[in-house]
Design an enzyme around this catalytic site. Structure first.
Site, PDB file in Angstrom:
ATOM      1  N   CYS A   2       3.265  -6.033  10.584  1.00  0.00           N
ATOM      2  CA  CYS A   2       1.872  -5.885  11.008  1.00  0.00           C
ATOM      3  C   CYS A   2       1.742  -4.565  11.758  1.00  0.00           C
ATOM      4  CB  CYS A   2       1.498  -7.025  11.925  1.00  0.00           C
ATOM      5  SG  CYS A   2       1.855  -8.635  11.210  1.00  0.00           S
ATOM      6  N   ARG A  27       0.592  -1.158   6.821  1.00  0.00           N
ATOM      7  CA  ARG A  27       1.611  -2.076   7.334  1.00  0.00           C
ATOM      8  C   ARG A  27       1.259  -3.523   7.045  1.00  0.00           C
ATOM      9  NH1 ARG A  27       5.000   0.399  11.135  1.00  0.00           N
ATOM     10  NH2 ARG A  27       5.606  -1.666  11.808  1.00  0.00           N
ATOM     11  N   TRP A  77       0.055  -8.826   8.235  1.00  0.00           N
ATOM     12  CA  TRP A  77       0.737  -9.166   6.991  1.00  0.00           C
ATOM     13  C   TRP A  77       1.321 -10.550   7.248  1.00  0.00           C
ATOM     14  CZ3 TRP A  77       5.629 -10.441   5.189  1.00  0.00           C
ATOM     15  CH2 TRP A  77       5.856 -10.260   3.822  1.00  0.00           C
ATOM     16  N   ASN A 103       3.804  -8.199  16.279  1.00  0.00           N
ATOM     17  CA  ASN A 103       4.398  -7.850  14.988  1.00  0.00           C
ATOM     18  C   ASN A 103       5.835  -8.347  15.022  1.00  0.00           C
ATOM     19  OD1 ASN A 103       5.536  -6.570  12.771  1.00  0.00           O
ATOM     20  ND2 ASN A 103       5.596  -4.556  13.755  1.00  0.00           N
ATOM     21  N   GLY A 104       6.236  -9.125  14.018  1.00  0.00           N
ATOM     22  CA  GLY A 104       7.599  -9.648  13.985  1.00  0.00           C
ATOM     23  C   GLY A 104       7.564 -11.146  13.729  1.00  0.00           C
ATOM     24  N   GLU A 493      14.642   3.341  -9.905  1.00  0.00           N
ATOM     25  CA  GLU A 493      13.547   3.805  -9.051  1.00  0.00           C
ATOM     26  C   GLU A 493      12.226   3.829  -9.837  1.00  0.00           C
ATOM     27  OE1 GLU A 493      12.910   4.053  -6.089  1.00  0.00           O
ATOM     28  OE2 GLU A 493      11.249   5.451  -5.923  1.00  0.00           O
ATOM     29  N   LYS A 497       8.869   1.653  -8.886  1.00  0.00           N
ATOM     30  CA  LYS A 497       7.576   2.303  -8.661  1.00  0.00           C
ATOM     31  C   LYS A 497       6.505   1.650  -9.543  1.00  0.00           C
ATOM     32  CE  LYS A 497       8.229   3.972  -5.994  1.00  0.00           C
ATOM     33  NZ  LYS A 497       9.052   4.351  -4.872  1.00  0.00           N
ATOM     34  N   GLU A 500       5.671  -2.001  -8.324  1.00  0.00           N
ATOM     35  CA  GLU A 500       4.987  -2.216  -7.050  1.00  0.00           C
ATOM     36  C   GLU A 500       3.530  -1.775  -7.062  1.00  0.00           C
ATOM     37  OE1 GLU A 500       7.210   1.325  -4.529  1.00  0.00           O
ATOM     38  OE2 GLU A 500       6.483  -0.385  -3.420  1.00  0.00           O
ATOM     39  N   HIS A 516      23.934  -6.108 -23.966  1.00  0.00           N
ATOM     40  CA  HIS A 516      24.667  -7.290 -23.483  1.00  0.00           C
ATOM     41  C   HIS A 516      23.703  -8.402 -23.070  1.00  0.00           C
ATOM     42  CE1 HIS A 516      28.531  -5.315 -23.723  1.00  0.00           C
ATOM     43  NE2 HIS A 516      27.951  -4.235 -23.199  1.00  0.00           N
ATOM     44  N   LYS A 615       4.356  -1.316   4.069  1.00  0.00           N
ATOM     45  CA  LYS A 615       5.173  -0.108   4.050  1.00  0.00           C
ATOM     46  C   LYS A 615       6.495  -0.326   4.790  1.00  0.00           C
ATOM     47  CE  LYS A 615       5.778   4.411   3.526  1.00  0.00           C
ATOM     48  NZ  LYS A 615       6.156   4.803   2.155  1.00  0.00           N
TER      49      LYS A 615
HETATM   50  O1  M6R Z   1      11.588   2.463   5.333  1.00  0.00           O
HETATM   51  P1  M6R Z   1      12.694   2.137   4.366  1.00  0.00           P
HETATM   52  O2  M6R Z   1      13.161   3.284   3.588  1.00  0.00           O
HETATM   53  O3  M6R Z   1      13.826   1.393   5.018  1.00  0.00           O
HETATM   54  O4  M6R Z   1      12.013   1.113   3.337  1.00  0.00           O
HETATM   55  C1  M6R Z   1      12.786   0.493   2.356  1.00  0.00           C
HETATM   56  C2  M6R Z   1      11.908  -0.156   1.303  1.00  0.00           C
HETATM   57  O5  M6R Z   1      11.103  -1.142   1.880  1.00  0.00           O
HETATM   58  C3  M6R Z   1      11.016   0.858   0.591  1.00  0.00           C
HETATM   59  O6  M6R Z   1      11.749   1.889   0.021  1.00  0.00           O
HETATM   60  C4  M6R Z   1      10.190   0.176  -0.513  1.00  0.00           C
HETATM   61  O7  M6R Z   1      11.025  -0.282  -1.524  1.00  0.00           O
HETATM   62  C5  M6R Z   1       9.144   1.151  -1.031  1.00  0.00           C
HETATM   63  N1  M6R Z   1       7.844   0.570  -0.924  1.00  0.00           N
HETATM   64  C6  M6R Z   1       9.362   1.546  -2.435  1.00  0.00           C
HETATM   65  O8  M6R Z   1       8.365   2.393  -2.909  1.00  0.00           O
END
Ligand code: M6R
Length: 620
Positions: A2, A27, A77, A103-104, A493, A497, A500, A516, A615
């Protein structure tokens, strides 16, 4: 996950809080709320309107007209309790004299809640967070014999915090203390901004860059008392502690869209800068290990027998790229770990082990916990992070900062590129440290690495071609990304992308592994994207692409400019500049970021705030 923002100022704080919430929206955005203190006491307005929560809050006349000079706000969140108005923060105690934002996760909230209920407290929400307001209220009432003062508040706050198990960034204001915000932290970020006309608290420095001049990052198990012109930091036993301020190189402008439609688009265009800035000063005096903060003797690295790289999501993918480069140049065995699994699998660590945590935010709880575990196991621990002063930096032996600037979009783009830049430079320097590379070779590779900036720039000039090709795949619902050697991390990667932000099914695979099992899924409704840039497995990759075409799958390849034959076999090609194979992930990912972006736009998704994601992931 959050976002928290608070302000105590000479003038009304309503706009600072609403603007701050907008900047913290990445967040979490299930719900948003604000508490403002006026002459009638604490007022709370909160809504669960998902992505429109903050807009809804901004239309409340009482909030718009407020002259309150102290307030707290929150964007949520959801973890405990569905997103609804009651579960939105802030939360009150029973008598509405205390308001908190959190937050937490409070892990022992059930026991605390039951005990508080037995003592007569009524709860309004299903959240774990509300327990904090009631517990503080209870502890304050136990100190009723003492004259109510800031000191009493802090003592009761400290007692409350000692009873909480879990992770938290907490902000509190009191109806009876209009001159005070209290904050506390354990494993969730809290930054305090000191400004000319007031002081501010936030989960993220980007929300208060415009108002504050200097910044203080609270450490774990610290609480602080923030007034308009003063800051005091304590431990939970109310013992005052020293603190230092951190300089933030980011400007308010860096965290704006600056004419781009989305933050993600802006951040992709900032990739050349993110890449090159991260290398500044690292290619001097015999490519050497370069740390921004160091608390150990770097000569110890000469005795390292094994390296572990840990991270989550995109940071895990940059770790994978680094594994190939580090092993190649340093000849030290490297293991790769998803941070959330690392400490639970009982890895073999000792003082001859180096553990490197990679985290853009510096706040991902799984990565923090993994590094904490490594430290306790006597390993040397380094981190690569983008956020100066973030939590990860305080519990490691050395810090290497990427210099991507603030990344607001949930999807990591420029931070990935900057992590690659940092980790590849580190791999070259480790090659020198272990004797795996001659000085002249190291210089040559550093120069080659620096040349990637122009290659990224060239790739970005092809944005419209990438978009046009991406459009041809607009009806596909299942994507496989395949690569070999350095193409494999790129395939992972690219799939992440796409998943998400477009919400389409996507998987990254080592191309040789497809036959496989996964090849059974392929038919004319699936697309396979091959990372076919030049490396020693290029021919094998092309054969793998032929195999998928023979199963009628749609195909798209990423190929080098110098590849004059690939178009004879494949109709849809993303061309990128030729790049030395160990550095190719830096350039090859660019068109695939655009593929994800374009498909997300076609599907009408909010690319900066994809559903269900935050994020910074500060819960396990
Ligand atoms: O802040 P961080 O690099 O530790 O975050 C790790 C992941 O949460 C972050 O890379 C996430 O997978 C991204 N949203 C990917 O685009």
């Amino acid at each position: 996950m959050c976002g928290i923002i608070g302000a105590i100022c000479d003038d009304s704080v309503n706009q600072v809080l609403l603007d701050g919430l907008k900047r913290l929206e990445y967040r979490g955005y299930d719900s948003a709320g604000v508490t403002l203190l006026n002459s009638d006491g604490l007022e709370i307005y909160k809504f669960a309107y998902l992505t429109e929560s903050i807009d809804k809050l901004s239309q409340v006349q009482e909030v718009v007209d407020s002259k309150s000079k102290i307030g707290l706000a929150h964007t949520r969140w959801a973890t405990h309790g569905i997103p609804n108005d009651l579960n939105a923060h802030p939360h009150f105690g029973c008598d509405n004299r205390i308001a908190i934002v959190h937050n937490g996760i409070i892990e022992n909230f059930r026991d605390l809640r039951n005990a508080l209920k037995d003592s007569g407290h009524d709860f309004a929400s299903n959240t774990d967070s509300e327990v904090i307001a009631h517990l503080l209220e209870e502890n304050l009432s136990k100190l009723a014999s003492e004259k109510l003062s800031v000191e009493t508040l802090l003592k009761a706050f400290g007692q409350t915090l000692k009873l909480l198990e879990g992770t938290y960034a907490i902000g509190v204001i009191f109806a009876d203390f209009p001159d005070r915000i209290l904050v506390a932290k354990n494993m969730s970020p809290v930054v305090i901004g000191l400004g000319k006309s007031g002081n501010y608290v936030s989960s993220d420095v980007s929300a208060i860059l415009e108002q504050a001049e200097t910044f203080v990052y609270l450490k774990d198990l610290q609480m602080a008392s923030v007034s308009k012109d003063d800051l005091k930091v304590y431990d939970f036993d109310f013992v005052q502690m020293e603190f230092s301020s951190t300089e933030i190189a980011w400007s308010y402008q860096d965290a704006q869209k600056s004419g781009y439609e989305t933050f993600m688009l802006k951040e992709m265009h900032e990739e050349p800068k993110a890449f090159s800035e991260t290398l500044v000063g690292r290619n001097v005096d015999d490519p050497a290990l370069f740390f921004d903060e160091i608390r150990f003797d770097p000569k110890d690295l000469q005795n390292i027998q094994k390296i572990f790289l840990v991270g989550c999501g995109t940071s895990y993918h940059s770790a994978m790229v680094a594994k190939y480069a580090l092993e190649h140049w340093s000849r030290i065995p490297v293991e790769l770990d998803i941070a959330s699994e690392f400490r639970y699998r009982d890895p073999v660590l000792d003082s001859s082990t180096l553990v490197i945590g990679i985290t853009q935010s510096g706040e991902t709880i799984d990565t923090l916990a993994a590094l904490d575990f490594a430290r306790k196991s006597r390993a040397k621990v380094l981190c690569v992070t983008n956020v100066v002063g973030s939590s990860v930096t305080s519990n490691v032996d050395a810090v290497m900062y990427t210099r991507a600037g603030p990344e607001i979009s949930v999807a990591a783009t420029k931070s990935y590129i900057s992590q690659l830049s940092m980790l590849l430079a580190f791999s070259i320097a480790m090659g020198r440290t272990t004797g795996g590379l001659f000085k002249s070779e190291a210089y040559r590779f550093m120069d080659e690495l620096e040349n990637c900036t122009d290659k990224i720039r060239t790739a970005l000039t092809r944005e419209s071609q990438y978009r046009d090709t991406a459009k041809k795949f607009k009806d596909v619902k299942d994507f496989f990304f395949i690569g070999r050697h350095m193409g494999y991390p790129t395939s992972l990667e690219a799939a992440l992308k796409l998943k998400e932000i477009s919400y389409l099914h996507a998987e990254g695979y080592p191309a040789g592994e497809l036959k496989h099992g996964p090849i059974a899924v392929l038919d004319d409704t699936t697309a396979v994207v091959g990372i076919a840039t030049k490396n020693k497995l290029y021919d094998k990759l092309l054969s793998n692409m032929e195999e998928v075409r023979a199963r009628n799958a749609r195909v798209l390849v990423v190929a080098n400019d110098s590849d004059s034959t690939v178009s004879n076999y494949f109709e849809d090609v993303f061309y990128v500049p030729d790049t030395f194979d160990l550095f190719s992930p830096v350039v090859d990912i660019i068109p695939l970021q655009f593929l994800a972006y374009e498909l997300a736009i076609i599907h009408n998704n909010d690319v900066d705030k994809p559903r269900n994601l935050a994020k910074t992931v500060t819960v396990e």
